[in-house]
Design an enzyme around this catalytic site. Structure first.
Site, PDB file in Angstrom:
ATOM      1  N   ASP A 251       2.260   4.321   0.148  1.00 45.63           N
ATOM      2  CA  ASP A 251       3.339   5.169   0.651  1.00 45.63           C
ATOM      3  C   ASP A 251       3.125   6.649   0.395  1.00 45.63           C
ATOM      4  O   ASP A 251       3.852   7.481   0.924  1.00 45.63           O
ATOM      5  CB  ASP A 251       4.677   4.742   0.033  1.00 45.63           C
ATOM      6  CG  ASP A 251       5.155   3.452   0.653  1.00 45.63           C
ATOM      7  OD1 ASP A 251       4.874   3.247   1.841  1.00 45.63           O
ATOM      8  OD2 ASP A 251       5.792   2.665  -0.051  1.00 45.63           O
TER       9      ASP A 251
ATOM     10  N   HIS B  80      10.615  -0.164  -2.833  1.00 46.48           N
ATOM     11  CA  HIS B  80       9.739  -0.980  -1.982  1.00 46.48           C
ATOM     12  C   HIS B  80       9.403  -0.138  -0.741  1.00 46.48           C
ATOM     13  O   HIS B  80       8.801   0.927  -0.862  1.00 46.48           O
ATOM     14  CB  HIS B  80      10.501  -2.283  -1.671  1.00 46.48           C
ATOM     15  CG  HIS B  80       9.695  -3.369  -1.038  1.00 46.48           C
ATOM     16  ND1 HIS B  80       8.342  -3.337  -0.893  1.00 46.48           N
ATOM     17  CD2 HIS B  80      10.084  -4.569  -0.491  1.00 46.48           C
ATOM     18  CE1 HIS B  80       7.927  -4.445  -0.306  1.00 46.48           C
ATOM     19  NE2 HIS B  80       8.969  -5.216  -0.037  1.00 46.48           N
TER      20      HIS B  80
ATOM     21  N   HIS C 280       1.980   0.750  -8.879  1.00 49.79           N
ATOM     22  CA  HIS C 280       2.092  -0.495  -8.115  1.00 49.79           C
ATOM     23  C   HIS C 280       2.102  -1.670  -9.073  1.00 49.79           C
ATOM     24  O   HIS C 280       1.440  -1.616 -10.111  1.00 49.79           O
ATOM     25  CB  HIS C 280       0.935  -0.639  -7.112  1.00 49.79           C
ATOM     26  CG  HIS C 280       1.249  -1.579  -6.014  1.00 49.79           C
ATOM     27  ND1 HIS C 280       1.094  -2.933  -6.150  1.00 49.79           N
ATOM     28  CD2 HIS C 280       1.760  -1.366  -4.785  1.00 49.79           C
ATOM     29  CE1 HIS C 280       1.490  -3.507  -5.030  1.00 49.79           C
ATOM     30  NE2 HIS C 280       1.912  -2.582  -4.194  1.00 49.79           N
TER      31      HIS C 280
HETATM   32  N1  CMC Z   1       6.259   7.570 -11.910  1.00 50.93           N
HETATM   33  C1  CMC Z   1       6.384   7.684 -13.251  1.00 50.93           C
HETATM   34  N2  CMC Z   1       6.339   6.632 -14.080  1.00 50.93           N
HETATM   35  C2  CMC Z   1       6.133   5.437 -13.542  1.00 50.93           C
HETATM   36  C3  CMC Z   1       5.980   5.255 -12.164  1.00 50.93           C
HETATM   37  C4  CMC Z   1       6.041   6.392 -11.329  1.00 50.93           C
HETATM   38  N3  CMC Z   1       5.901   6.279 -10.005  1.00 50.93           N
HETATM   39  N4  CMC Z   1       5.795   3.944 -11.895  1.00 50.93           N
HETATM   40  C5  CMC Z   1       5.836   3.311 -13.068  1.00 50.93           C
HETATM   41  N5  CMC Z   1       6.036   4.218 -14.074  1.00 50.93           N
HETATM   42  C6  CMC Z   1       6.104   3.928 -15.490  1.00 50.93           C
HETATM   43  C7  CMC Z   1       7.423   3.277 -15.852  1.00 50.93           C
HETATM   44  O1  CMC Z   1       8.402   4.222 -16.181  1.00 50.93           O
HETATM   45  C8  CMC Z   1       7.014   2.421 -17.008  1.00 50.93           C
HETATM   46  O2  CMC Z   1       6.871   3.251 -18.139  1.00 50.93           O
HETATM   47  P1  CMC Z   1       7.201   2.736 -19.634  1.00 50.93           P
HETATM   48  O3  CMC Z   1       6.348   1.530 -19.853  1.00 50.93           O
HETATM   49  O4  CMC Z   1       6.856   3.891 -20.489  1.00 50.93           O
HETATM   50  O5  CMC Z   1       8.648   2.392 -19.630  1.00 50.93           O
HETATM   51  C9  CMC Z   1       5.614   1.938 -16.648  1.00 50.93           C
HETATM   52  O6  CMC Z   1       5.085   2.958 -15.779  1.00 50.93           O
HETATM   53  C10 CMC Z   1       5.586   0.609 -15.941  1.00 50.93           C
HETATM   54  O7  CMC Z   1       6.437   0.718 -14.800  1.00 50.93           O
HETATM   55  P2  CMC Z   1       7.269  -0.461 -14.199  1.00 50.93           P
HETATM   56  O8  CMC Z   1       8.414   0.105 -13.428  1.00 50.93           O
HETATM   57  O9  CMC Z   1       7.561  -1.467 -15.273  1.00 50.93           O
HETATM   58  O10 CMC Z   1       6.173  -1.092 -13.231  1.00 50.93           O
HETATM   59  P3  CMC Z   1       6.489  -2.124 -12.095  1.00 50.93           P
HETATM   60  O11 CMC Z   1       5.225  -2.856 -11.863  1.00 50.93           O
HETATM   61  O12 CMC Z   1       7.705  -2.900 -12.389  1.00 50.93           O
HETATM   62  O13 CMC Z   1       6.850  -1.161 -10.872  1.00 50.93           O
HETATM   63  C11 CMC Z   1       6.729   0.149  -8.934  1.00 50.93           C
HETATM   64  C12 CMC Z   1       6.032  -0.894  -9.800  1.00 50.93           C
HETATM   65  C13 CMC Z   1       5.936   0.335  -7.639  1.00 50.93           C
HETATM   66  C14 CMC Z   1       8.145  -0.331  -8.578  1.00 50.93           C
HETATM   67  C15 CMC Z   1       6.801   1.480  -9.730  1.00 50.93           C
HETATM   68  O14 CMC Z   1       5.493   1.925 -10.023  1.00 50.93           O
HETATM   69  C16 CMC Z   1       7.592   2.554  -8.979  1.00 50.93           C
HETATM   70  O15 CMC Z   1       8.809   2.583  -9.078  1.00 50.93           O
HETATM   71  N6  CMC Z   1       6.877   3.463  -8.229  1.00 50.93           N
HETATM   72  C17 CMC Z   1       7.556   4.470  -7.445  1.00 50.93           C
HETATM   73  C18 CMC Z   1       8.106   3.852  -6.170  1.00 50.93           C
HETATM   74  C19 CMC Z   1       6.997   3.525  -5.185  1.00 50.93           C
HETATM   75  O16 CMC Z   1       6.113   4.320  -4.913  1.00 50.93           O
HETATM   76  N7  CMC Z   1       7.085   2.327  -4.591  1.00 50.93           N
HETATM   77  C20 CMC Z   1       6.163   1.898  -3.537  1.00 50.93           C
HETATM   78  C21 CMC Z   1       5.329   0.745  -3.959  1.00 50.93           C
HETATM   79  S1  CMC Z   1       3.987   0.444  -2.803  1.00 50.93           S
HETATM   80  C22 CMC Z   1       4.775  -0.137  -1.383  1.00 50.93           C
HETATM   81  C23 CMC Z   1       5.339  -1.481  -1.557  1.00 50.93           C
HETATM   82  O17 CMC Z   1       4.604  -2.423  -1.882  1.00 50.93           O
HETATM   83  O18 CMC Z   1       6.539  -1.627  -1.311  1.00 50.93           O
END
Ligand code: CMC
Length: 434
Positions: free
Chosen positions: A363, A268, A307
């Site tokens: 971010d 987050h 995201h």
């Molecule tokens: N790098 C590589 N792969 C990714 C990433 C990433 N940054 N984000 C998601 N994926 C992949 C993930 O491994 C999954 O792959 P698969 O379906 O093959 O297993 C797929 O994309 C879907 O990901 P998810 O984790 O199920 O997606 P989510 O909607 O639950 O997570 C997120 C969203 C923001 C937590 C995630 O994209 C992430 O961890 N990003 C990196 C951390 C980050 O930058 N966070 C800041 C978010 S913006 C500020 C805020 O609002 O807090």
């Protein structure tokens, strides 16, 4: 029964149910009437990460993730970032409308005059280790403030809520700057009421021996814009925590401390800190392709990418990129920006990122700006928390005033053992499932 309904046939019993649809949603409680008449309760919905569950009605922030739209109270984020100040936006989020001139003067004056911390808070901060993470300090101090303001418990009184809102928005920068000064062993710099919200924060961070600190106008403006971009983001993880804690009628200092704790997480608000660590780990533009390969192989995530709601672009990231250019013109170019730009270029052409619809989020670039302004990486989530405070408070107050809200209490699907007994203990009649 509203005009719009959905008909459900339960194939277990052959019974048909009409479930009302309101505002594009069915009420999860309406599913309870779908039952087999057996011992189990009615049907539940299962949604562990709220992927498709609206937890409230809200008039604060609108997001269309497909089209990259973010609006506060109807105003596009791009317009607010360009033409408003952070304190105007804070007023908008909390009051529902932008302030007129008189309201603005009063609002700014009140916030300016609530920036001081009780002197005992300095002793509390003094008690932390020199290397305490400032986000941990912020969480602890904000929680502790509830003991300084016992009137904050009067959450049913509009006057009390307004006073706590002013206190929290006003004191967050002071706590943040004091946490930083403690870490580097500098004396605390007190607020300067002649400066803007952002300018005063820079003053409390960096004032040394000069009689008057004068913030650089470009950096002050950049910080103000970043705070606007972070001010709210509807039902994100920390807003959800704020509402959940608020639903138990805890005071807003305790609820804000809990929300800040959620924001601290690397998935987050902690992500911007991790973006910087990642860029340093990549080390040079030439190592970018190799790093992206490791991300593709599932070794790690690319921080600052992806995201939950934005699946085409994050509108905040676009604005931030422009601000980054203005800041770097003042501070000088950062080699980390070259690595970030290359990482973005390579990732956006990569099958994996295209298939998973992963784009830079807010971010990805904010950390580069913060670093250029002079903030150490540990302060990044703290800056996010300062910006997000008005949003948390708006969400908290809206939840409290919503007659449909009750204490947050999700259901669960129990997966543990059936009833069993300690060795030598006989089942008490009537409690055994048999
Ligand atoms: N790098 C590589 N792969 C990714 C990433 C990433 N940054 N984000 C998601 N994926 C992949 C993930 O491994 C999954 O792959 P698969 O379906 O093959 O297993 C797929 O994309 C879907 O990901 P998810 O984790 O199920 O997606 P989510 O909607 O639950 O997570 C997120 C969203 C923001 C937590 C995630 O994209 C992430 O961890 N990003 C990196 C951390 C980050 O930058 N966070 C800041 C978010 S913006 C500020 C805020 O609002 O807090």
């Amino acid at each position: 029964m509203p005009d719009e309904t959905i008909s459900v046939i339960d194939n277990r019993t052959g019974r048909r149910y009409e479930i009302p649809i309101r505002d594009g949603a069915i009420g999860a409680a309406d599913l309870q009437k779908i039952t087999t008449d057996g011992p189990a309760a009615g049907l539940m919905s299962y949604d562990p990460a709220f992927l498709n569950t609206a937890s409230c009605r809200s008039a604060i922030t609108y997001i269309d993730g497909e089209r990259g739209i973010l609006r506060y109270r109807g105003y596009p984020i791009e317009e607010l970032a360009q033409h408003s100040t952070f304190l105007d936006v804070a007023y908008l989020l909390i009051q529902g409308e932008l302030p007129d001139a008189t309201q603005r003067d009063e609002w700014v004056d009140k916030i300016t005059h609530h920036t001081l911390l009780h002197e005992n808070i300095k002793k509390l901060i003094d008690g932390f280790h020199h290397d305490a993470h400032p986000m941990g300090v912020l969480i602890g101090v904000v929680g502790a403030l509830s003991t300084f303001y016992p009137d904050a418990k009067e959450i049913g009184k509009a006057d009390s809520r307004r006073l706590q809102i002013l206190r929290l928005i006003a004191k967050m920068p002071t706590i943040a700057a004091f946490a930083y000064r403690h870490a580097i062993g500098m004396p605390y710099a007190y607020p300067d009421n002649d400066l803007t919200y952002a300018g005063n924060f820079l003053n409390m961070m960096w004032k040394a021996t000069e009689l008057k600190y004068r913030p650089n106008a470009v950096l002050e403006h950049a910080l103000d814009v970043l705070l606007i971009l972070h001010a709210d983001h509807e039902q994100n993880c920390s807003a959800n925590v704020m509402r959940a804690v608020g639903s138990a009628h805890s005071d807003p200092f305790s609820a804000t401390a809990a929300a800040a704790a959620a924001l601290y997480g690397p998935l987050h608000g902690g992500a911007n800190e991790h973006v910087l660590r990642m860029l340093r780990e990549v080390g040079s533009v030439s190592r970018v392709p190799e790093y992206v390969k490791r991300v593709r192989s599932g070794e790690m995530k690319l921080m600052g990418f992806g995201h939950r709601v934005y699946k085409n672009f994050d509108p905040r990231a676009k604005i931030i990129k422009q601000v980054a250019d203005q800041v770097l013109e003042v501070t000088g170019k950062s080699p980390l920006l070259d690595i970030a730009t290359e990482l973005e270029r390579v990732a956006l052409q990569d099958d994996y990122f295209i298939k998973h619809r992963l784009y830079p989020n807010v971010d990805f670039y904010s950390g580069i700006i913060y670093l250029a302004i002079g903030f150490p990486v540990e302060m990044f989530p703290v800056l996010f928390a300062i910006g997000r405070t008005p949003g948390w408070l708006a969400q908290w107050q809206e939840g409290l005033l919503d007659p449909e809200q009750k204490i947050a209490r999700p259901r669960q699907i129990y997966t543990g053992p059936a009833e069993r007994h300690l060795p030598g203990v006989r089942a008490v009649a009537g409690t055994s499932a048999g």
